[in-house]
Design a protein around this motif. Structure first.
Motif, PDB file in Angstrom:
ATOM      1  N   ILE A 124       0.882  -1.166   0.000  1.00 39.72           N
ATOM      2  CA  ILE A 124       0.000   0.000   0.000  1.00 39.72           C
ATOM      3  C   ILE A 124       0.916   1.211   0.000  1.00 39.72           C
ATOM      4  O   ILE A 124       1.737   1.365   0.912  1.00 39.72           O
ATOM      5  CB  ILE A 124      -0.900   0.026   1.253  1.00 39.72           C
ATOM      6  CG1 ILE A 124      -1.797  -1.218   1.301  1.00 39.72           C
ATOM      7  CG2 ILE A 124      -1.742   1.310   1.283  1.00 39.72           C
ATOM      8  CD1 ILE A 124      -2.591  -1.361   2.606  1.00 39.72           C
TER       9      ILE A 124
ATOM     10  N   MET B 124      -0.645   9.326 -13.505  1.00 39.53           N
ATOM     11  CA  MET B 124      -1.756   8.372 -13.604  1.00 39.53           C
ATOM     12  C   MET B 124      -1.828   7.775 -15.014  1.00 39.53           C
ATOM     13  O   MET B 124      -2.089   6.586 -15.179  1.00 39.53           O
ATOM     14  CB  MET B 124      -3.090   9.064 -13.306  1.00 39.53           C
ATOM     15  CG  MET B 124      -3.211   9.682 -11.939  1.00 39.53           C
ATOM     16  SD  MET B 124      -3.395   8.491 -10.605  1.00 39.53           S
ATOM     17  CE  MET B 124      -5.138   8.097 -10.756  1.00 39.53           C
TER      18      MET B 124
ATOM     19  N   ARG C 182      -1.692   3.872 -15.727  1.00 42.42           N
ATOM     20  CA  ARG C 182      -2.818   3.160 -16.345  1.00 42.42           C
ATOM     21  C   ARG C 182      -2.426   2.471 -17.633  1.00 42.42           C
ATOM     22  O   ARG C 182      -2.819   1.347 -17.910  1.00 42.42           O
ATOM     23  CB  ARG C 182      -3.984   4.125 -16.598  1.00 42.42           C
ATOM     24  CG  ARG C 182      -4.827   4.274 -15.353  1.00 42.42           C
ATOM     25  CD  ARG C 182      -6.096   4.987 -15.640  1.00 42.42           C
ATOM     26  NE  ARG C 182      -5.853   6.414 -15.848  1.00 42.42           N
ATOM     27  CZ  ARG C 182      -6.835   7.315 -15.926  1.00 42.42           C
ATOM     28  NH1 ARG C 182      -8.085   6.943 -15.842  1.00 42.42           N
ATOM     29  NH2 ARG C 182      -6.556   8.589 -16.079  1.00 42.42           N
TER      30      ARG C 182
ATOM     31  N   TYR D 100      -3.784  -4.583  -8.850  1.00 42.28           N
ATOM     32  CA  TYR D 100      -2.935  -3.378  -8.884  1.00 42.28           C
ATOM     33  C   TYR D 100      -3.897  -2.231  -9.144  1.00 42.28           C
ATOM     34  O   TYR D 100      -4.348  -2.044 -10.269  1.00 42.28           O
ATOM     35  CB  TYR D 100      -1.889  -3.494  -9.994  1.00 42.28           C
ATOM     36  CG  TYR D 100      -0.829  -2.419  -9.971  1.00 42.28           C
ATOM     37  CD1 TYR D 100       0.438  -2.673  -9.435  1.00 42.28           C
ATOM     38  CD2 TYR D 100      -1.085  -1.146 -10.470  1.00 42.28           C
ATOM     39  CE1 TYR D 100       1.414  -1.691  -9.413  1.00 42.28           C
ATOM     40  CE2 TYR D 100      -0.110  -0.156 -10.444  1.00 42.28           C
ATOM     41  CZ  TYR D 100       1.142  -0.438  -9.919  1.00 42.28           C
ATOM     42  OH  TYR D 100       2.108   0.537  -9.900  1.00 42.28           O
ATOM     43  N   ILE D 101      -4.240  -1.510  -8.088  1.00 48.96           N
ATOM     44  CA  ILE D 101      -5.293  -0.506  -8.190  1.00 48.96           C
ATOM     45  C   ILE D 101      -4.716   0.893  -7.940  1.00 48.96           C
ATOM     46  O   ILE D 101      -4.010   1.115  -6.958  1.00 48.96           O
ATOM     47  CB  ILE D 101      -6.432  -0.816  -7.194  1.00 48.96           C
ATOM     48  CG1 ILE D 101      -7.071  -2.155  -7.576  1.00 48.96           C
ATOM     49  CG2 ILE D 101      -7.471   0.307  -7.185  1.00 48.96           C
ATOM     50  CD1 ILE D 101      -8.008  -2.712  -6.532  1.00 48.96           C
ATOM     51  N   ILE D 102      -5.037   1.767  -8.853  1.00 51.82           N
ATOM     52  CA  ILE D 102      -4.514   3.127  -8.828  1.00 51.82           C
ATOM     53  C   ILE D 102      -5.661   4.055  -8.449  1.00 51.82           C
ATOM     54  O   ILE D 102      -6.749   3.977  -9.023  1.00 51.82           O
ATOM     55  CB  ILE D 102      -4.002   3.504 -10.231  1.00 51.82           C
ATOM     56  CG1 ILE D 102      -2.954   2.499 -10.711  1.00 51.82           C
ATOM     57  CG2 ILE D 102      -3.446   4.923 -10.244  1.00 51.82           C
ATOM     58  CD1 ILE D 102      -2.903   2.400 -12.227  1.00 51.82           C
ATOM     59  N   ALA D 103      -5.410   4.971  -7.498  1.00 55.71           N
ATOM     60  CA  ALA D 103      -6.488   5.841  -7.014  1.00 55.71           C
ATOM     61  C   ALA D 103      -5.971   7.243  -6.744  1.00 55.71           C
ATOM     62  O   ALA D 103      -4.820   7.430  -6.349  1.00 55.71           O
ATOM     63  CB  ALA D 103      -7.083   5.262  -5.732  1.00 55.71           C
ATOM     64  N   THR D 104      -6.854   8.192  -6.944  1.00 57.15           N
ATOM     65  CA  THR D 104      -6.554   9.546  -6.511  1.00 57.15           C
ATOM     66  C   THR D 104      -7.030   9.730  -5.071  1.00 57.15           C
ATOM     67  O   THR D 104      -7.706   8.868  -4.500  1.00 57.15           O
ATOM     68  CB  THR D 104      -7.238  10.577  -7.426  1.00 57.15           C
ATOM     69  OG1 THR D 104      -8.656  10.345  -7.397  1.00 57.15           O
ATOM     70  CG2 THR D 104      -6.744  10.442  -8.855  1.00 57.15           C
ATOM     71  N   ASP D 105      -6.649  10.863  -4.483  1.00 56.97           N
ATOM     72  CA  ASP D 105      -6.988  11.182  -3.101  1.00 56.97           C
ATOM     73  C   ASP D 105      -7.858  12.432  -3.116  1.00 56.97           C
ATOM     74  O   ASP D 105      -7.431  13.480  -3.597  1.00 56.97           O
ATOM     75  CB  ASP D 105      -5.683  11.438  -2.331  1.00 56.97           C
ATOM     76  CG  ASP D 105      -5.906  11.609  -0.835  1.00 56.97           C
ATOM     77  OD1 ASP D 105      -6.904  12.278  -0.454  1.00 56.97           O
ATOM     78  OD2 ASP D 105      -5.096  11.088  -0.067  1.00 56.97           O
ATOM     79  N   PRO D 106      -9.084  12.328  -2.613  1.00 54.70           N
ATOM     80  CA  PRO D 106      -9.997  13.469  -2.741  1.00 54.70           C
ATOM     81  C   PRO D 106      -9.568  14.712  -1.966  1.00 54.70           C
ATOM     82  O   PRO D 106     -10.079  15.802  -2.242  1.00 54.70           O
ATOM     83  CB  PRO D 106     -11.328  12.914  -2.214  1.00 54.70           C
ATOM     84  CG  PRO D 106     -10.976  11.731  -1.388  1.00 54.70           C
ATOM     85  CD  PRO D 106      -9.723  11.164  -1.983  1.00 54.70           C
TER      86      PRO D 106
ATOM     87  N   TRP E 141      -2.598   6.931  -4.711  1.00 53.82           N
ATOM     88  CA  TRP E 141      -2.517   5.714  -3.888  1.00 53.82           C
ATOM     89  C   TRP E 141      -2.450   4.505  -4.818  1.00 53.82           C
ATOM     90  O   TRP E 141      -3.231   4.394  -5.759  1.00 53.82           O
ATOM     91  CB  TRP E 141      -3.749   5.591  -2.992  1.00 53.82           C
ATOM     92  CG  TRP E 141      -3.792   6.589  -1.876  1.00 53.82           C
ATOM     93  CD1 TRP E 141      -4.388   7.813  -1.889  1.00 53.82           C
ATOM     94  CD2 TRP E 141      -3.204   6.446  -0.568  1.00 53.82           C
ATOM     95  NE1 TRP E 141      -4.214   8.436  -0.671  1.00 53.82           N
ATOM     96  CE2 TRP E 141      -3.495   7.628   0.145  1.00 53.82           C
ATOM     97  CE3 TRP E 141      -2.468   5.433   0.053  1.00 53.82           C
ATOM     98  CZ2 TRP E 141      -3.073   7.825   1.470  1.00 53.82           C
ATOM     99  CZ3 TRP E 141      -2.037   5.631   1.358  1.00 53.82           C
ATOM    100  CH2 TRP E 141      -2.339   6.808   2.052  1.00 53.82           C
TER     101      TRP E 141
ATOM    102  N   THR F 292      -2.445   0.304  -4.524  1.00 57.88           N
ATOM    103  CA  THR F 292      -2.551  -0.895  -3.683  1.00 57.88           C
ATOM    104  C   THR F 292      -2.342  -2.110  -4.574  1.00 57.88           C
ATOM    105  O   THR F 292      -2.945  -2.236  -5.639  1.00 57.88           O
ATOM    106  CB  THR F 292      -3.916  -0.972  -2.982  1.00 57.88           C
ATOM    107  OG1 THR F 292      -4.973  -0.800  -3.928  1.00 57.88           O
ATOM    108  CG2 THR F 292      -4.047   0.131  -1.934  1.00 57.88           C
TER     109      THR F 292
ATOM    110  N   PHE G 249       4.569   7.175   1.742  1.00 63.64           N
ATOM    111  CA  PHE G 249       4.013   6.172   2.634  1.00 63.64           C
ATOM    112  C   PHE G 249       4.098   4.863   1.893  1.00 63.64           C
ATOM    113  O   PHE G 249       3.712   4.778   0.728  1.00 63.64           O
ATOM    114  CB  PHE G 249       2.543   6.557   2.897  1.00 63.64           C
ATOM    115  CG  PHE G 249       1.757   5.576   3.706  1.00 63.64           C
ATOM    116  CD1 PHE G 249       1.722   5.681   5.086  1.00 63.64           C
ATOM    117  CD2 PHE G 249       1.046   4.559   3.089  1.00 63.64           C
ATOM    118  CE1 PHE G 249       0.981   4.779   5.835  1.00 63.64           C
ATOM    119  CE2 PHE G 249       0.311   3.654   3.836  1.00 63.64           C
ATOM    120  CZ  PHE G 249       0.279   3.773   5.207  1.00 63.64           C
TER     121      PHE G 249
ATOM    122  N   VAL H 286       3.619   0.629   2.984  1.00 62.11           N
ATOM    123  CA  VAL H 286       3.611  -0.494   3.907  1.00 62.11           C
ATOM    124  C   VAL H 286       3.500  -1.785   3.111  1.00 62.11           C
ATOM    125  O   VAL H 286       2.844  -1.849   2.081  1.00 62.11           O
ATOM    126  CB  VAL H 286       2.469  -0.430   4.951  1.00 62.11           C
ATOM    127  CG1 VAL H 286       2.637   0.753   5.879  1.00 62.11           C
ATOM    128  CG2 VAL H 286       1.110  -0.439   4.302  1.00 62.11           C
TER     129      VAL H 286
END
Lengths: 103, 103
Positions: free
Chosen positions: A5, A19, A23, A35-41, A48, A50, A84, A86
């Motif tokens: 993560i 991104m 992608r 393998y998931i790609i995400a933005t942070d609101p 992010w 994961t 970050f 982990v």
């Protein structure tokens, strides 16, 4: 299973460029289960990621694949840093491929 | 899509009891695309949960389902607290169901 993560910070205003690389380069890799790609609101330059792999060796091996190295090279100019990360040991849940028995 | 990344802390020595409830209760729920439960190799009482939902409303609605409320009730005695939770907006990657067009 082996999981990561991580929160990556793009150079200011370059999140979408990172991104796009992530992608375009996210394809089926040996041992990669998710393998998931995400933005942070609440953090406009953050991304992010994961990941779930069958094992740590598969993840490590992926970093040597030519297509992954090419993606890293393309994204690097737009990445300010990693804030970050982990390591986790995923044990199950919903949405992962059904494991093969005896693997 | 709507995502959550969270770190839960089990009461000392009760991590596996929480994991058992989470695993037994993790089934296909409306709008849930991924729900992955993981241990932490350097924190024996921690549990990481990473979730992807079609939208925030689906996640919120899931918390009202009888089976989810039952699982929460079963796990609660073994949970010391929640240390970390971030909301994310997953945009893609590998391992998610293929999205329906126009949804």
């Amino acid at each position: 299973m082996f999981g990561l993560i991580g929160k990556m910070r793009a150079a200011r205003g370059q999140r979408d460029a990172v991104m796009d690389v992530l992608r375009e380069s996210t394809v089926a890799l040996p041992g990669c289960l998710s393998y998931i790609i995400a933005t942070d609101p609440v953090d406009a330059d953050a991304i992010w990621v994961t990941e779930v792999w069958t094992d740590q060796a598969s993840h490590k091996a992926s970093l040597q694949l030519p297509e992954v190295q090419a993606a890293i090279a393309r994204a690097r100019p737009f990445i300010a840093g990693f804030e970050f990360q982990v390591e986790t040991h995923p044990v199950g849940g919903f949405g992962l491929p059904v494991p093969e028995k005896g693997g």
